[in-house]
Design a protein around this motif. Structure first.
Motif, PDB file in Angstrom:
ATOM      1  N   SER A  22      -2.082 -17.543   9.714  1.00 52.06           N
ATOM      2  CA  SER A  22      -2.137 -15.843   8.922  1.00 52.06           C
ATOM      3  C   SER A  22      -1.180 -15.342   7.978  1.00 52.06           C
ATOM      4  N   ALA A  23      -1.054 -16.428   7.063  1.00 44.73           N
ATOM      5  CA  ALA A  23      -0.850 -15.568   5.748  1.00 44.73           C
ATOM      6  C   ALA A  23      -1.195 -14.720   5.018  1.00 44.73           C
ATOM      7  N   ALA A  24      -2.481 -15.396   5.224  1.00 50.36           N
ATOM      8  CA  ALA A  24      -3.229 -14.935   4.103  1.00 50.36           C
ATOM      9  C   ALA A  24      -3.603 -13.351   4.609  1.00 50.36           C
ATOM     10  N   ALA A  25      -3.542 -12.942   5.858  1.00 52.39           N
ATOM     11  CA  ALA A  25      -3.531 -11.752   6.445  1.00 52.39           C
ATOM     12  C   ALA A  25      -2.535 -10.763   6.208  1.00 52.39           C
ATOM     13  N   ALA A  26      -1.893 -11.443   6.494  1.00 50.52           N
ATOM     14  CA  ALA A  26      -0.011 -11.001   5.988  1.00 50.52           C
ATOM     15  C   ALA A  26      -0.707 -10.789   4.107  1.00 50.52           C
ATOM     16  N   ALA A  27      -0.989 -11.596   3.439  1.00 54.27           N
ATOM     17  CA  ALA A  27      -0.720 -11.110   1.954  1.00 54.27           C
ATOM     18  C   ALA A  27      -2.262  -9.688   1.457  1.00 54.27           C
ATOM     19  N   ILE A  28      -3.431 -10.097   2.610  1.00 49.48           N
ATOM     20  CA  ILE A  28      -3.979  -8.504   2.352  1.00 49.48           C
ATOM     21  C   ILE A  28      -3.241  -7.247   2.904  1.00 49.48           C
ATOM     22  N   VAL A  29      -2.420  -7.636   3.904  1.00 51.94           N
ATOM     23  CA  VAL A  29      -1.514  -6.328   4.100  1.00 51.94           C
ATOM     24  C   VAL A  29      -0.828  -5.966   3.067  1.00 51.94           C
ATOM     25  N   LEU A  30      -0.073  -7.064   2.434  1.00 50.10           N
ATOM     26  CA  LEU A  30       0.461  -6.074   1.290  1.00 50.10           C
ATOM     27  C   LEU A  30       0.025  -5.723  -0.038  1.00 50.10           C
ATOM     28  N   PHE A  31      -0.849  -6.387  -0.304  1.00 50.86           N
ATOM     29  CA  PHE A  31      -2.006  -5.678  -1.266  1.00 50.86           C
ATOM     30  C   PHE A  31      -2.180  -3.860  -1.427  1.00 50.86           C
ATOM     31  N   THR A  32      -2.565  -4.626  -0.069  1.00 53.07           N
ATOM     32  CA  THR A  32      -2.595  -2.678   0.511  1.00 53.07           C
ATOM     33  C   THR A  32      -2.003  -1.681   0.045  1.00 53.07           C
ATOM     34  N   ALA A  33      -0.452  -1.980   0.252  1.00 54.94           N
ATOM     35  CA  ALA A  33       0.760  -1.646  -0.029  1.00 54.94           C
ATOM     36  C   ALA A  33       0.629  -1.240  -1.027  1.00 54.94           C
ATOM     37  N   PHE A  34       0.303  -2.930  -1.867  1.00 59.72           N
ATOM     38  CA  PHE A  34       0.783  -2.157  -3.082  1.00 59.72           C
ATOM     39  C   PHE A  34      -0.122  -1.100  -3.861  1.00 59.72           C
ATOM     40  N   VAL A  35      -1.538  -1.164  -3.361  1.00 60.65           N
ATOM     41  CA  VAL A  35      -2.161  -0.220  -3.773  1.00 60.65           C
ATOM     42  C   VAL A  35      -2.140   1.530  -3.600  1.00 60.65           C
ATOM     43  N   VAL A 223      -7.339  -0.947   7.730  1.00 57.96           N
ATOM     44  CA  VAL A 223      -6.281  -0.337   9.098  1.00 57.96           C
ATOM     45  C   VAL A 223      -4.937   0.387   8.163  1.00 57.96           C
ATOM     46  N   THR A 224      -4.523  -0.994   7.061  1.00 56.26           N
ATOM     47  CA  THR A 224      -3.186  -0.650   7.002  1.00 56.26           C
ATOM     48  C   THR A 224      -3.441   0.455   6.109  1.00 56.26           C
ATOM     49  N   SER A 225      -4.206   0.477   5.332  1.00 54.85           N
ATOM     50  CA  SER A 225      -4.518   1.700   4.184  1.00 54.85           C
ATOM     51  C   SER A 225      -4.842   3.522   5.287  1.00 54.85           C
ATOM     52  N   THR A 226      -5.350   2.896   6.460  1.00 55.21           N
ATOM     53  CA  THR A 226      -5.613   4.599   7.324  1.00 55.21           C
ATOM     54  C   THR A 226      -3.760   4.487   7.934  1.00 55.21           C
ATOM     55  N   THR A 227      -2.914   3.344   8.055  1.00 54.33           N
ATOM     56  CA  THR A 227      -2.028   3.546   8.669  1.00 54.33           C
ATOM     57  C   THR A 227      -0.913   4.511   7.573  1.00 54.33           C
ATOM     58  N   TRP A 228      -1.233   4.061   6.666  1.00 58.39           N
ATOM     59  CA  TRP A 228      -0.135   3.679   5.697  1.00 58.39           C
ATOM     60  C   TRP A 228      -0.535   5.801   5.061  1.00 58.39           C
ATOM     61  N   GLY A 229      -1.761   5.935   5.318  1.00 56.05           N
ATOM     62  CA  GLY A 229      -1.719   7.426   4.925  1.00 56.05           C
ATOM     63  C   GLY A 229      -1.453   8.861   5.986  1.00 56.05           C
ATOM     64  N   LEU A 230      -1.624   8.154   7.007  1.00 54.41           N
ATOM     65  CA  LEU A 230      -0.834   8.404   8.669  1.00 54.41           C
ATOM     66  C   LEU A 230       0.582   9.596   7.963  1.00 54.41           C
ATOM     67  N   VAL A 231       0.996   8.407   8.028  1.00 55.73           N
ATOM     68  CA  VAL A 231       2.476   8.367   7.281  1.00 55.73           C
ATOM     69  C   VAL A 231       2.887   9.248   6.640  1.00 55.73           C
ATOM     70  N   GLU A 232       2.044   8.910   5.505  1.00 54.96           N
ATOM     71  CA  GLU A 232       2.062   9.783   3.772  1.00 54.96           C
ATOM     72  C   GLU A 232       2.187  10.643   4.433  1.00 54.96           C
ATOM     73  N   ARG A 233       0.582  11.519   4.785  1.00 50.59           N
ATOM     74  CA  ARG A 233       0.975  12.973   4.910  1.00 50.59           C
ATOM     75  C   ARG A 233       2.005  13.996   6.209  1.00 50.59           C
ATOM     76  N   ALA A 234       2.348  12.229   7.014  1.00 50.30           N
ATOM     77  CA  ALA A 234       3.070  13.639   7.574  1.00 50.30           C
ATOM     78  C   ALA A 234       4.597  13.732   7.168  1.00 50.30           C
ATOM     79  N   VAL A 235       5.252  13.074   5.763  1.00 51.48           N
ATOM     80  CA  VAL A 235       5.587  13.112   5.243  1.00 51.48           C
ATOM     81  C   VAL A 235       5.643  14.451   4.333  1.00 51.48           C
ATOM     82  N   LEU A 236       4.766  14.262   3.645  1.00 51.81           N
ATOM     83  CA  LEU A 236       4.505  14.771   2.556  1.00 51.81           C
ATOM     84  C   LEU A 236       4.110  16.312   2.176  1.00 51.81           C
ATOM     85  N   TYR A 237       3.162  16.802   3.697  1.00 52.02           N
ATOM     86  CA  TYR A 237       2.932  17.746   4.483  1.00 52.02           C
ATOM     87  C   TYR A 237       3.525  18.665   4.946  1.00 52.02           C
ATOM     88  N   ARG A 238       5.073  17.942   5.772  1.00 55.32           N
ATOM     89  CA  ARG A 238       5.911  18.337   6.300  1.00 55.32           C
ATOM     90  C   ARG A 238       6.079  19.689   5.942  1.00 55.32           C
TER      91      ARG A 238
END
Length: 238
Positions: A22-35, A223-238
């Motif tokens: 699953s290394a390539a899948a992990a690479a995609i998650v890391l790439f998404t986090a970088f974006v 999915v990774t971007s949506t999850t990141w976005g949810l956490v980000e909104r919860a922190v930034l808009y609190r």
């Protein structure tokens, strides 16, 4: 495309000792986090803009009271207010728009049989038993819902459902808070924006549909971007 494919392959090779097949899948998650990290400053700016727009609500309510019978004059007055205060009603869309090229790059990369005139080796990579270039329909045709690939999608759908539910609740809370700040003025800041705002709480659930029809690699990005976005909104808009 060939350059990007090479980068993903190299990153997958680095992650292979930790994630195995699953290394390539992990690479995609890391790439998404970088974006997402790249656009995070814009997300913070969008949050500040949202708070500024909320602070303007009493003044907008006063404009509605004064110009309620002249919709065109009201529209101009509201837009002039936003201009004076350097607040854009649509600034929150910019972080999402800037991610679109990265998504389409990932989608195309795992939808193409050839990259740079050669066979696309990334299509051989998997997330557990599910090929990154495959779709849910492929998984259903190869073992069904509870086959090897099918179980991967079941898990992915479960994650999306949880994220969508929390995203829905967060959006509803934000809408209630904005309505309370606006007071009794009613109406909307920008023509057409009210209809969009009503739909926004349900947008997270559309991810369920997109995950089912796109390549697994692109679904991982979403999915990774949506999850990141949810956490980000919860922190930034609190």
């Amino acid at each position: 495309m060939s350059v990007f494919a090479s980068l993903v392959e190299r990153l997958a090779d680095l992650l292979q000792p930790l994630f195995g097949v699953s290394a390539a899948a992990a690479a995609i998650v890391l790439f998404t986090a970088f974006v997402r990290l790249l656009v995070h400053p814009l997300s913070r700016a969008a949050a500040r803009g949202q708070k500024a727009r909320t602070a303007l609500q009493p003044r907008i309510a006063e404009l509605r009271r004064r110009h309620g019978r002249d919709p065109e004059k009201l529209r101009r007055a509201v837009l002039e207010l936003h201009t004076r205060e350097k607040v854009s009603p649509l600034s929150g869309c910019l972080p999402s728009l800037l991610q679109v090229p990265a998504f389409f790059l990932m989608y195309h990369l795992f939808s193409s049989e050839e990259i740079g005139g050669r066979a696309n080796g990334l299509l051989d990579h998997q997330l557990f038993a599910a090929p990154l270039g495959g779709r849910w329909a492929d998984a259903l045709g190869d073992g069904g819902v509870f086959g090897g690939a099918g179980v991967v999608y079941v898990g992915l759908f479960a994650v999306v459902a949880v994220v969508a539910w929390f995203g829905y609740r967060l959006s509803r809370r934000m809408m209630v808070a904005q309505s309370a700040t606006a007071g009794v003025g009613g109406g909307e800041q920008v023509p057409g924006l009210g209809a969009v705002t009503k739909v926004m709480p349900f947008m997270s659930f559309f991810t369920l549909v997109s995950v089912a029809v796109m390549p697994l690699a692109a679904a991982l990005y979403v999915v990774t971007s949506t999850t990141w976005g949810l956490v980000e909104r919860a922190v930034l808009y609190r």
